[in-house]
Design an enzyme around this catalytic site. Structure first.
Site, PDB file in Angstrom:
ATOM      1  N   LYS A 162      60.105  21.544   4.588  1.00 20.45           N
ATOM      2  CA  LYS A 162      61.468  21.051   4.807  1.00 20.45           C
ATOM      3  C   LYS A 162      62.431  22.166   4.452  1.00 20.45           C
ATOM      4  O   LYS A 162      62.455  22.647   3.315  1.00 20.45           O
ATOM      5  CB  LYS A 162      61.724  19.828   3.937  1.00 20.45           C
ATOM      6  CG  LYS A 162      63.146  19.295   4.068  1.00 20.45           C
ATOM      7  CD  LYS A 162      63.349  18.023   3.266  1.00 20.45           C
ATOM      8  CE  LYS A 162      64.786  17.546   3.356  1.00 20.45           C
ATOM      9  NZ  LYS A 162      65.008  16.307   2.591  1.00 20.45           N
TER      10      LYS A 162
ATOM     11  N   LYS B  58      60.436  20.032   9.268  1.00 24.22           N
ATOM     12  CA  LYS B  58      61.792  19.527   9.459  1.00 24.22           C
ATOM     13  C   LYS B  58      62.785  20.624   9.216  1.00 24.22           C
ATOM     14  O   LYS B  58      62.656  21.300   8.192  1.00 24.22           O
ATOM     15  CB  LYS B  58      62.011  18.382   8.467  1.00 24.22           C
ATOM     16  CG  LYS B  58      63.399  17.833   8.428  1.00 24.22           C
ATOM     17  CD  LYS B  58      63.535  16.815   7.343  1.00 24.22           C
ATOM     18  CE  LYS B  58      64.992  16.420   7.247  1.00 24.22           C
ATOM     19  NZ  LYS B  58      65.311  15.722   6.051  1.00 24.22           N
TER      20      LYS B  58
HETATM   21  C1  PBG Z   1      66.807  13.342   1.843  1.00 25.79           C
HETATM   22  C2  PBG Z   1      66.759  13.594   3.306  1.00 25.79           C
HETATM   23  C3  PBG Z   1      67.631  14.331   4.125  1.00 25.79           C
HETATM   24  C4  PBG Z   1      67.195  14.140   5.440  1.00 25.79           C
HETATM   25  C5  PBG Z   1      66.065  13.342   5.385  1.00 25.79           C
HETATM   26  N1  PBG Z   1      65.800  13.029   4.060  1.00 25.79           N
HETATM   27  C6  PBG Z   1      68.841  15.087   3.792  1.00 25.79           C
HETATM   28  C7  PBG Z   1      68.814  16.316   2.994  1.00 25.79           C
HETATM   29  O1  PBG Z   1      67.756  16.805   2.595  1.00 25.79           O
HETATM   30  O2  PBG Z   1      69.889  16.804   2.709  1.00 25.79           O
HETATM   31  C8  PBG Z   1      67.861  14.708   6.671  1.00 25.79           C
HETATM   32  C9  PBG Z   1      67.622  13.956   7.929  1.00 25.79           C
HETATM   33  C10 PBG Z   1      68.554  14.284   9.056  1.00 25.79           C
HETATM   34  O3  PBG Z   1      69.375  15.221   9.009  1.00 25.79           O
HETATM   35  O4  PBG Z   1      68.486  13.558  10.060  1.00 25.79           O
HETATM   36  N2  PBG Z   1      66.627  14.448   1.038  1.00 25.79           N
END
Ligand code: PBG
Length: 326
Positions: free
Chosen positions: A199, A252
């Site tokens: 991520k 992601k």
């Molecule tokens: C929680 C999380 C996030 C997303 C999914 N889980 C936000 C982040 O990490 O700031 C992002 C999903 C999206 O942008 O559609 N940490």
């Protein structure tokens, strides 16, 4: 022999054959639809930067989940907005928190739908970071190990509510192992984990932070999410999550990280998910609103690219619309 011997157009010019030789397919079985649960009753509030996506109270989420199930989508992924935020994100791991209540309500009405839930603290903490804050020099903004206990408690609360899969997204080191052992010790050894393994600290989460009201109140997430410049590191992160017990690994965002999806799938051969995130969705929506892109074709091509790179499943705000267009 006459030239040319090979004419790739032979199977391309007939639409029936073209369809038969297609290497990658998009089908409803591989789509996961994210939903945002908020307090209240009868609430359905559109997220301005994500047209067609809403914050919904539990009664509305249940209705939406039934529609989603009727359309034939296999799964939803839940996020929660709490009543109150605090330093530890207490509502995130409370047994009667917004997500456990949403899980139970959906499972009661839509038994044919897999309910997945994102395990993180940023929606529940008043500072908006994904773990507990420390001021200890050298430890970074977020204190890793104390945060693990809370994430594990959150996963157990989801499990007790009847969730089908837990998806830890905080990017704390060791979070998959902490959650796996907590689940196992509570009798949930059968419950799978989809790890947000690679991520990235991406600017494409902007609209999501409006949706989940989870923007960090100071600093950013680069101390725990990955540097978009790195790809070998994504393999190390993924290897760790697999060792710790991940059943599905996730990359992601998706479109800007197709090389990572490809490498992860080919290196590990694990069930691999990709998250087509809020900013990737918003980009297309904005261009479509201006008449600059054709929405069905752009969305289909984008999601096909993610599948072609190696993703078995895609978490996407386009899930419902894709079904109409496919
Ligand atoms: C929680 C999380 C996030 C997303 C999914 N889980 C936000 C982040 O990490 O700031 C992002 C999903 C999206 O942008 O559609 N940490």
């Amino acid at each position: 022999m006459s030239f040319p011997i090979e004419r790739p157009r032979r199977v391309r010019s007939n639409p029936i054959l073209r369809n038969m030789v297609r290497e990658t397919r998009l089908s409803k079985e591989c789509l996961i639809y994210p939903l945002f649960a908020c307090p209240g009753k009868g609430v359905k509030k559109e997220i301005s930067s994500m047209p067609g996506q809403y914050q919904m109270s539990i009664d509305q989420i249940v209705e939406e989940s039934c529609r989603v199930q009727d359309l034939g989508l296999p799964a939803v992924l839940l996020f929660g907005l709490p009543e109150h935020k605090d330093a530890k994100g207490s509502e995130g791991f409370a047994a009667d928190g917004i997500v456990p209540r949403a899980i139970a309500a959906i499972k009661e009405k839509c038994s044919g739908l897999a309910v997945m839930a994102d395990a993180c603290l940023c929606e529940y903490t008043d500072h908006g970071h994904c773990g507990i804050i420390t001021r200890t020099p050298g430890k970074g903004v977020v204190d890793n190990d104390p945060s693990l206990e809370l994430l594990a408690a959150e996963a157990v609360a989801y499990a007790q509510a009847g969730v089908d899969l837990v998806a830890p997204s905080a990017m704390m080191d060791g979070q998959v192992q902490a959650i796996r052992s907590a689940l196992d010790s509570q009798g949930f050894e059968h419950l799978p984990i989809m790890a947000y393994a690679a991520k990235y600290a991406s600017c494409f989460y902007g609209p999501f932070r409006e949706a989940a009201e989870s923007a960090p109140q100071f600093g950013d997430r680069r101390g725990y999410q990955m540097d978009p410049a790195n790809s070998d590191e994504a393999l190390r992160e993924t290897a760790l999550d697999i060792e710790e017990g991940a059943d599905i690994v996730m990359v992601k965002p998706a479109i800007h990280f197709l090389d990572i999806i490809y490498r992860v799938k080919h290196e590990f051969g694990m069930p691999t998910a990709a998250y087509f995130v809020s900013g990737e969705f918003a980009q297309i929506k904005a261009a479509v609103q201006r008449g600059w892109l054709d929405e069905p074709r752009t969305a289909i091509e984008s999601h096909l690219a993610i599948r072609r790179a190696g993703a078995d499943m895609i978490i996407t705000y386009y899930a419902k619309e894709l079904l109409q267009w496919l």
